[in-house]
Design an enzyme around this catalytic site. Structure first.
Site, PDB file in Angstrom:
ATOM      1  N   TRP A 165     -10.169   0.663   2.865  1.00 25.49           N
ATOM      2  CA  TRP A 165     -10.582   1.851   3.612  1.00 25.49           C
ATOM      3  C   TRP A 165     -12.078   2.106   3.533  1.00 25.49           C
ATOM      4  O   TRP A 165     -12.596   2.943   4.262  1.00 25.49           O
ATOM      5  CB  TRP A 165      -9.831   3.100   3.111  1.00 25.49           C
ATOM      6  N   ASN A 166     -12.794   1.429   2.628  1.00 29.90           N
ATOM      7  CA  ASN A 166     -14.199   1.847   2.451  1.00 29.90           C
ATOM      8  C   ASN A 166     -15.108   1.344   3.579  1.00 29.90           C
ATOM      9  O   ASN A 166     -16.095   1.997   3.916  1.00 29.90           O
ATOM     10  CB  ASN A 166     -14.729   1.467   1.062  1.00 29.90           C
ATOM     11  N   LYS A 189      -3.561  -5.899   8.741  1.00 31.88           N
ATOM     12  CA  LYS A 189      -2.951  -4.696   8.168  1.00 31.88           C
ATOM     13  C   LYS A 189      -4.080  -3.882   7.535  1.00 31.88           C
ATOM     14  O   LYS A 189      -4.560  -4.193   6.445  1.00 31.88           O
ATOM     15  CB  LYS A 189      -1.908  -5.036   7.099  1.00 31.88           C
ATOM     16  N   PRO A 190      -4.533  -2.853   8.260  1.00 25.54           N
ATOM     17  CA  PRO A 190      -5.622  -2.050   7.697  1.00 25.54           C
ATOM     18  C   PRO A 190      -5.089  -1.101   6.628  1.00 25.54           C
ATOM     19  O   PRO A 190      -3.877  -0.935   6.487  1.00 25.54           O
ATOM     20  CB  PRO A 190      -6.114  -1.253   8.911  1.00 25.54           C
ATOM     21  N   GLY A 242     -10.025  -5.955  -1.118  1.00 21.67           N
ATOM     22  CA  GLY A 242      -9.506  -4.764  -1.791  1.00 21.67           C
ATOM     23  C   GLY A 242      -9.643  -4.918  -3.289  1.00 21.67           C
ATOM     24  O   GLY A 242     -10.465  -5.712  -3.781  1.00 21.67           O
ATOM     25  N   SER A 243      -8.818  -4.195  -4.010  1.00 22.16           N
ATOM     26  CA  SER A 243      -8.972  -4.167  -5.468  1.00 22.16           C
ATOM     27  C   SER A 243      -8.467  -5.467  -6.096  1.00 22.16           C
ATOM     28  O   SER A 243      -7.602  -6.161  -5.536  1.00 22.16           O
ATOM     29  CB  SER A 243      -8.177  -2.994  -6.033  1.00 22.16           C
ATOM     30  N   GLU A 264     -11.524 -11.108  -1.407  1.00 22.03           N
ATOM     31  CA  GLU A 264     -12.786 -10.384  -1.670  1.00 22.03           C
ATOM     32  C   GLU A 264     -12.399  -9.157  -2.472  1.00 22.03           C
ATOM     33  O   GLU A 264     -11.896  -8.175  -1.921  1.00 22.03           O
ATOM     34  CB  GLU A 264     -13.449  -9.974  -0.351  1.00 22.03           C
ATOM     35  N   GLU A 395     -14.578  -0.534 -12.389  1.00 29.73           N
ATOM     36  CA  GLU A 395     -15.303  -0.272 -11.144  1.00 29.73           C
ATOM     37  C   GLU A 395     -15.062   1.204 -10.829  1.00 29.73           C
ATOM     38  O   GLU A 395     -13.923   1.599 -10.562  1.00 29.73           O
ATOM     39  CB  GLU A 395     -14.694  -1.163 -10.065  1.00 29.73           C
TER      40      GLU A 395
HETATM   41  N1  NAD Z   1     -15.442  -7.990  -2.321  1.00 33.67           N
HETATM   42  C1  NAD Z   1     -15.535  -7.319  -1.167  1.00 33.67           C
HETATM   43  O1  NAD Z   1     -16.022  -7.811  -0.157  1.00 33.67           O
HETATM   44  C2  NAD Z   1     -14.999  -5.931  -1.067  1.00 33.67           C
HETATM   45  C3  NAD Z   1     -15.317  -5.162   0.061  1.00 33.67           C
HETATM   46  C4  NAD Z   1     -14.783  -3.880   0.176  1.00 33.67           C
HETATM   47  C5  NAD Z   1     -13.960  -3.382  -0.833  1.00 33.67           C
HETATM   48  N2  NAD Z   1     -13.672  -4.142  -1.914  1.00 33.67           N
HETATM   49  C6  NAD Z   1     -12.838  -3.617  -2.997  1.00 33.67           C
HETATM   50  O2  NAD Z   1     -11.763  -2.844  -2.463  1.00 33.67           O
HETATM   51  C7  NAD Z   1     -11.387  -1.847  -3.399  1.00 33.67           C
HETATM   52  C8  NAD Z   1     -11.287  -0.515  -2.706  1.00 33.67           C
HETATM   53  O3  NAD Z   1     -10.473  -0.573  -1.615  1.00 33.67           O
HETATM   54  P1  NAD Z   1      -8.963  -0.062  -1.641  1.00 33.67           P
HETATM   55  O4  NAD Z   1      -8.821   1.082  -2.564  1.00 33.67           O
HETATM   56  O5  NAD Z   1      -8.549   0.080  -0.225  1.00 33.67           O
HETATM   57  O6  NAD Z   1      -8.229  -1.300  -2.328  1.00 33.67           O
HETATM   58  P2  NAD Z   1      -6.647  -1.524  -2.487  1.00 33.67           P
HETATM   59  O7  NAD Z   1      -6.521  -2.820  -3.180  1.00 33.67           O
HETATM   60  O8  NAD Z   1      -5.962  -0.353  -3.024  1.00 33.67           O
HETATM   61  O9  NAD Z   1      -6.163  -1.654  -0.973  1.00 33.67           O
HETATM   62  C9  NAD Z   1      -6.618  -2.690  -0.130  1.00 33.67           C
HETATM   63  C10 NAD Z   1      -5.538  -2.985   0.885  1.00 33.67           C
HETATM   64  O10 NAD Z   1      -4.361  -3.371   0.185  1.00 33.67           O
HETATM   65  C11 NAD Z   1      -3.283  -2.534   0.578  1.00 33.67           C
HETATM   66  N3  NAD Z   1      -2.420  -2.291  -0.590  1.00 33.67           N
HETATM   67  C12 NAD Z   1      -2.472  -1.280  -1.442  1.00 33.67           C
HETATM   68  N4  NAD Z   1      -1.509  -1.368  -2.371  1.00 33.67           N
HETATM   69  C13 NAD Z   1      -0.831  -2.478  -2.098  1.00 33.67           C
HETATM   70  C14 NAD Z   1       0.270  -3.135  -2.706  1.00 33.67           C
HETATM   71  N5  NAD Z   1       0.871  -2.642  -3.770  1.00 33.67           N
HETATM   72  N6  NAD Z   1       0.699  -4.271  -2.162  1.00 33.67           N
HETATM   73  C15 NAD Z   1       0.077  -4.782  -1.109  1.00 33.67           C
HETATM   74  N7  NAD Z   1      -0.956  -4.204  -0.469  1.00 33.67           N
HETATM   75  C16 NAD Z   1      -1.411  -3.070  -0.969  1.00 33.67           C
HETATM   76  C17 NAD Z   1      -3.914  -1.267   1.076  1.00 33.67           C
HETATM   77  O11 NAD Z   1      -3.054  -0.591   1.969  1.00 33.67           O
HETATM   78  C18 NAD Z   1      -5.157  -1.802   1.746  1.00 33.67           C
HETATM   79  O12 NAD Z   1      -4.862  -2.266   3.038  1.00 33.67           O
HETATM   80  C19 NAD Z   1     -12.455  -1.880  -4.454  1.00 33.67           C
HETATM   81  O13 NAD Z   1     -11.981  -2.559  -5.580  1.00 33.67           O
HETATM   82  C20 NAD Z   1     -13.599  -2.641  -3.795  1.00 33.67           C
HETATM   83  O14 NAD Z   1     -14.485  -3.278  -4.672  1.00 33.67           O
HETATM   84  C21 NAD Z   1     -14.167  -5.402  -2.046  1.00 33.67           C
HETATM   85  N1  LIG Z   2     -20.904  -3.450   1.344  1.00 33.42           N
HETATM   86  C1  LIG Z   2     -19.943  -4.501   1.335  1.00 33.42           C
HETATM   87  C2  LIG Z   2     -18.539  -4.018   1.414  1.00 33.42           C
HETATM   88  C3  LIG Z   2     -18.084  -3.659   0.050  1.00 33.42           C
HETATM   89  O1  LIG Z   2     -17.434  -2.668  -0.219  1.00 33.42           O
HETATM   90  C4  LIG Z   2     -20.239  -5.475   2.445  1.00 33.42           C
HETATM   91  O2  LIG Z   2     -21.330  -5.458   2.966  1.00 33.42           O
HETATM   92  O3  LIG Z   2     -19.408  -6.281   2.743  1.00 33.42           O
END
Ligand code: NAD
Ligand SMILES: N[C@@H](CC=O)C(=O)O
EC number: 1.2.1.-
Length: 498
Positions: A165-166, A189-190, A242-243, A264, A395
């Site tokens: 979502w970020n 799947k957003p 995501g996480s 990622e 984090e």
């Molecule tokens: N490395 C990168 O490029 C990058 C970029 C942006 C965000 N992030 C990371 O994303 C995290 C924040 O985003 P977030 O809170 O949306 O992450 P999240 O892992 O909670 O969710 C990411 C996605 O996974 C889905 N999801 C959530 N729980 C799930 C489950 N149990 N099973 C399967 N799918 C599930 C969510 O609906 C969402 O679409 C942070 O850790 C951040 O560092 C990384």
């Molecule tokens: N800022 C990052 C997203 C991380 O949350 C990017 O540029 O991809």
């Protein structure tokens, strides 16, 4: 419950960009089980609309549609796919103001940042439109008599994408444009918190002539949908942002179908300031690197490590600049930090600050009584942070900056690497020998020297350690969606040695 969906649509020049359905096989789709979920504006906590939660059979139907559409999409010439992607790019650009409004309403980031993300997201579409024309194979000097050897690149197949979502738009385009250019159909799947940017992208993809079944957006219970996507053997690539926690889960769930995984994941970036730096210049850069997107950025500078000789001056400038940051609804002008995504994020940030204080950190700023709403968190600086504190280990994904002093380069390298994460690191110094030493020793996928901005289409974005697998963007980002097929053309009669 009040729904502001009419209000949201009215804010748009083109209200058809605001869709409250999933998009499967070129059709706007409601949930057949009648389940739905509200989507909230994090700044006001008011519902801005609803999304359907699809049933398992509907997710499988998206895979069926992608499978059927793949045949023709992969058969197009690369320049034909390029034309469609460039049309998509043009439409994203033409509708950037509406896309930014949608993003601010669902994600909370200030409008100028949302505009920046639309631009950033669009740039990946243009980049990969062109990269699709350069998916070269190679000729291999043959060791087999009278044979010609080489490789060709072929699309991996259906690619699923699970996004956070970020960055509700750019995290989709960085993946989807690469996959589409490679000839793969896509199922996105957003995050349920921010579905409307993804759905607006689908509307624009349709207008750009991307055929039905090639770009799908599925919505549902995240754990349910992801399980289906992971265990579906026809999906050959899964790209997740995501996480780290969810990333690990997806690896496990994908094991039986042995698919290509691009991950990622989280970050915990160190921001290292050398003794030769102007403390004011470094403090201002650290503010930018920490507080963008209210700290909800995988690149956020969480652990700011300042040489002891300039530490106190740095802290003074940092605190002065931090105090000037404005916090409020991202639709208003002159806002630096919008809300956090929801109340749990605020609670997590408060717990991290409390933990640091209880272990001896000094807190500056962060008067939460000034927060303009329940999802807002006033920026906080913690000094004297140590490796035992959560602010160091986790984090924080919030406007919480941890600062500490170090004395030698070797010490700061050890401190910076003392984390399970390895996404991005920042170095601020002008000493070339120090730059080289630190840059080589840091266990990170990306190191940025004297620059907060480090990303963009030409960049191989990604991390090491628990921050992920693979690279997005750049010249190699498209490889995540390509298979290398080796060929041996034998018994040719005339090629040996020629
Ligand atoms: N490395 C990168 O490029 C990058 C970029 C942006 C965000 N992030 C990371 O994303 C995290 C924040 O985003 P977030 O809170 O949306 O992450 P999240 O892992 O909670 O969710 C990411 C996605 O996974 C889905 N999801 C959530 N729980 C799930 C489950 N149990 N099973 C399967 N799918 C599930 C969510 O609906 C969402 O679409 C942070 O850790 C951040 O560092 C990384
Ligand atoms: N800022 C990052 C997203 C991380 O949350 C990017 O540029 O991809």
């Amino acid at each position: 419950m009040t729904t502001l969906s009419t209000t949201l649509a009215k804010r748009l020049e083109d209200p058809r960009l605001f869709r409250q359905y999933a998009y499967v096989n070129g059709k706007w789709t409601h949930g057949e089980g009648g389940r739905e979920e509200a989507v909230y504006d994090p700044a006001t906590n008011e519902a801005i609309g609803h999304i359907p939660l699809l049933e398992a059979e509907q997710i499988t139907a998206a895979v069926d549609a992608a499978e059927a559409a793949f045949v023709q999409w992969r058969a197009l010439r690369a320049d034909e796919r390029c034309e469609r992607l460039l049309a998509w790019y043009d439409l994203i650009q033409a509708n950037r103001e509406d896309l930014a409004t949608i993003m601010t309403l669902e994600q909370g980031k200030p409008l100028p940042d949302a505009r920046g993300e639309v631009q950033y997201g669009a740039s990946f579409v243009r980049w990969f439109a062109e990269e699709g024309k350069r998916t070269y194979g190679e000729t291999i000097p043959s060791h087999i008599p009278n044979a010609s050897l080489g490789t060709i690149k072929e699309p991996v197949g259906i690619a699923a994408m699970i996004t956070p979502w970020n960055f509700p738009l750019a995290m989709i385009t960085r993946k989807a444009a690469a996959a589409l250019a490679a000839g793969c159909p896509v199922i996105v799947k957003p995050a349920n918190e921010t579905p409307y940017s993804a759905l607006a992208l689908a509307e624009l993809a349709e207008r750009a002539g991307i055929p039905a079944g090639i770009f799908n957006v599925v919505l549902g219970d995240p754990a349910e949908v992801s399980k289906i996507l992971c265990s579906e053997s026809r999906i050959r690539a899964l790209s997740f942002t995501g996480s780290t926690r969810v990333g690990r889960l997806l690896i496990e769930q994908s094991a039986n179908t042995v698919k290509r995984l691009s991950l990622e994941l989280g970050g915990n970036a160190p921001f290292i300031v050398g003794p030769d730096m102007d403390p004011k210049e470094a403090a201002f850069a650290a503010i930018d690197a920490k507080f963008q997107t209210a700290g909800q950025d995988c690149l956020a500078a969480n652990r700011i490590l300042v040489h002891e000789s300039i530490h106190d001056e740095f802290v003074e400038h940092f605190s002065e600049r931090m105090a000037a940051l404005t916090v409020g609804n991202g639709l208003q002008s002159e806002i630096d930090l919008g809300p956090l995504i929801h109340r749990q994020a605020v609670e997590k940030a408060a717990a991290i600050v409390d933990d640091a204080i209880s272990k001896g950190a000094t807190v500056i700023g962060g008067d939460q009584s000034q927060a303009p709403g329940e999802n807002f968190f006033m920026p906080v600086m913690l000094t004297g942070v140590t490796a035992q504190m959560k602010v160091w280990r986790e984090e924080n994904f919030a406007p919480v900056a941890g600062i500490t002093a170090y004395s030698t380069d070797d010490e700061v390298i050890e401190m910076a690497n003392d984390t399970e994460y390895g996404l991005a690191a920042y170095i601020y110094t002008h000493d070339i020998r120090r730059i080289w030493k630190l840059m080589r020793a840091l266990e990170y996928g990306m190191v940025s020297v004297n620059s907060v901005k480090m990303t963009g289409p030409p960049v191989p974005f990604g991390g090491v350690k628990q921050s992920g697998l693979g690279r997005e963007g750049g010249a190699t980002g498209i490889d995540e969606y390509l298979e290398t097929k080796y060929y041996c053309l034998g018994a040719l009669g005339s090629v040996s040695g020629s």
